[in-house]
Design an enzyme around this catalytic site. Structure first.
Site, PDB file in Angstrom:
ATOM      1  CB  CYS A   1     -23.306  63.919  28.297  1.00  0.00           C
ATOM      2  SG  CYS A   1     -23.142  65.661  27.850  1.00  0.00           S
TER       3      CYS A   1
ATOM      4  CG  HIS B   1     -17.135  74.877  29.088  1.00  0.00           C
ATOM      5  ND1 HIS B   1     -17.840  75.088  30.253  1.00  0.00           N
ATOM      6  CD2 HIS B   1     -17.270  76.025  28.364  1.00  0.00           C
ATOM      7  CE1 HIS B   1     -18.370  76.303  30.229  1.00  0.00           C
ATOM      8  NE2 HIS B   1     -18.046  76.887  29.101  1.00  0.00           N
TER       9      HIS B   1
ATOM     10  CG  HIS C   1     -20.511  77.529  34.578  1.00  0.00           C
ATOM     11  ND1 HIS C   1     -21.563  77.171  33.760  1.00  0.00           N
ATOM     12  CD2 HIS C   1     -19.520  76.637  34.331  1.00  0.00           C
ATOM     13  CE1 HIS C   1     -21.213  76.100  33.058  1.00  0.00           C
ATOM     14  NE2 HIS C   1     -19.974  75.762  33.386  1.00  0.00           N
TER      15      HIS C   1
ATOM     16  CD  GLU D   1     -26.033  74.420  33.867  1.00  0.00           C
ATOM     17  OE1 GLU D   1     -25.110  73.680  33.479  1.00  0.00           O
ATOM     18  OE2 GLU D   1     -26.866  74.075  34.729  1.00  0.00           O
TER      19      GLU D   1
ATOM     20  CB  THR E   1     -26.618  70.380  34.695  1.00  0.00           C
ATOM     21  OG1 THR E   1     -25.645  71.069  33.889  1.00  0.00           O
ATOM     22  CG2 THR E   1     -28.003  70.908  34.412  1.00  0.00           C
TER      23      THR E   1
ATOM     24  CB  CYS F   1     -27.383  66.278  33.899  1.00  0.00           C
ATOM     25  SG  CYS F   1     -25.655  66.046  33.477  1.00  0.00           S
TER      26      CYS F   1
ATOM     27  CB  SER G   1     -14.810  70.978  31.350  1.00  0.00           C
ATOM     28  OG  SER G   1     -15.622  69.883  31.715  1.00  0.00           O
ATOM     29  CB  SER G   2     -18.451  72.773  35.685  1.00  0.00           C
ATOM     30  OG  SER G   2     -18.919  72.439  36.956  1.00  0.00           O
ATOM     31  CG  ASN G   3     -18.473  67.341  33.190  1.00  0.00           C
ATOM     32  OD1 ASN G   3     -17.896  66.284  33.004  1.00  0.00           O
ATOM     33  ND2 ASN G   3     -18.695  68.213  32.208  1.00  0.00           N
TER      34      ASN G   3
END
Ligand code: SF4
Length: 329
Positions: A16, A45, A128, A130, A168, A198, A226-228
């Site tokens: 991204c 991450h 986390h 963030e 996000t 996001c 990596s959360s996403n």
């Protein structure tokens, strides 16, 4: 009897704009100031990205007190609390803030709502980075809500003055469920001024939903922290994939996963370089999955300018170039 083997390749996937900017920030800092450049926490991450930057001279630390006084330190894309900024300043560190601008936006919302004395229900994962950074903007006003179930039990001071914000990189569907349950209990709950989840997280989830319904197996390239990326596995399973796994590298794909599988969906998290996806595709081709069809659900062309500390070139002139030139799924 095996049918036609094929791959459905989700797009958008991978890097991204915020990750691209953060990685380039470390590379530019190394070019400009020479190694070592210290980075607080993983810049993004992804283990591959971190390993490559280490080879170029980046040193990753957990906290700023591990950085020698007067050295350069880069803050990661996930953002930092004011306490970290102050600790770096007290130590005389030269900080380069690679916080994603979309995370900074959530920080600003937290500051603004705290100033207006709102209680902020921050939907996100405790621990986390963030979430720690955002909560640190207004620790007395923030309560973290980890899950829809927690929404059923959370207590607030004044139900007429509550707002929700979020990390996000969450699952859009799960977050909306958390909000729905919060609003059942606190009907005056205010929404954030704009989406906190996001564009990149949302786009990757939309793409994998479309792929998952036709996939016997989904492979998500991305790291465990990596959360996403982890959310993409969950979303794939929820939207019809018969199985879904996350891998850092192609060699983690197990042969047993492919048994009886006709259609493999492939995607990657927002911190994953495209080269890692291509390695998975090469291995899949070797296993007979040579037919690759891209499933594109959005175009992405967002770019962020460099952190302000890197916006002058070595001669001191302004260098406002937007970032570009990297493959973005
Ligand atoms: S995933 Fe979203 S918030 Fe995180 S760095 Fe990328 S664009 Fe920014």
């Amino acid at each position: 009897m095996q049918g036609q083997k094929r791959v459905l390749l989700a797009s958008p996937r991978g890097y991204c704009a915020g990750v691209d900017r953060a990685v380039i920030a470390v590379e530019k800092a190394l070019d400009r100031f020479g190694a070592p450049v210290y980075v607080r926490k993983q810049i993004v991450h992804n283990i591959h990205v971190v390993t490559e930057l280490e080879a170029k001279g980046a040193i990753f630390v957990e906290e700023v007190d591990e950085v020698p006084e007067g050295a350069h330190v880069v803050f990661s894309a996930h953002g930092v609390s004011p306490a970290v900024v102050n600790a770096a300043s007290d130590r005389g560190l030269l900080a380069i803030d690679a916080t994603c601008p979309l995370v900074t936006k959530v920080h600003r919302e937290a500051v603004r709502f705290a100033r207006d004395d709102f209680e902020i229900l921050l939907i996100g994962h405790q621990g986390h980075e963030e979430v720690e950074g955002t909560a640190g903007e207004a620790p007395d006003h923030v309560t973290i809500v980890n899950s829809p179930d927690e929404a059923d039990t959370i207590e607030v001071r004044d139900p007429s003055k509550v707002v929700w914000l979020s990390q996000t990189t969450l699952s859009v569907d799960e977050t909306m469920e958390t909000v729905r349950r919060l609003r059942t209990r606190f009907p005056q709950l205010q929404d954030p001024p704009s989406d906190d989840i996001c564009y990149a997280t949302q786009n990757r989830q939309v793409a994998i939903k479309k792929v998952a319904k036709d996939a016997d197996l989904v492979i998500v390239v991305g790291s465990a922290n990596s959360s996403n990326s982890v959310r993409l596995v969950e979303v794939a399973l929820e939207y019809g994939a018969k199985a879904a796994y996350r891998v850092d590298y192609a060699d983690e794909v197990e042969q047993a996963w492919l048994e009886g599988v006709e259609t493999v969906g492939v995607t990657s998290g927002a911190s994953v370089p495209e080269v890692l996806v291509q390695q998975v595709l090469e291995d899949l081709a070797g296993a007979g999955y040579r037919d690759v069809e891209e499933v594109r659900t959005a175009e992405e062309d967002l770019q962020f300018s460099l952190p302000k500390e890197l916006r002058t070139n070595a001669a001191g002139a302004r260098d406002d170039r937007a970032l570009g030139g990297r493959s973005r799924g």
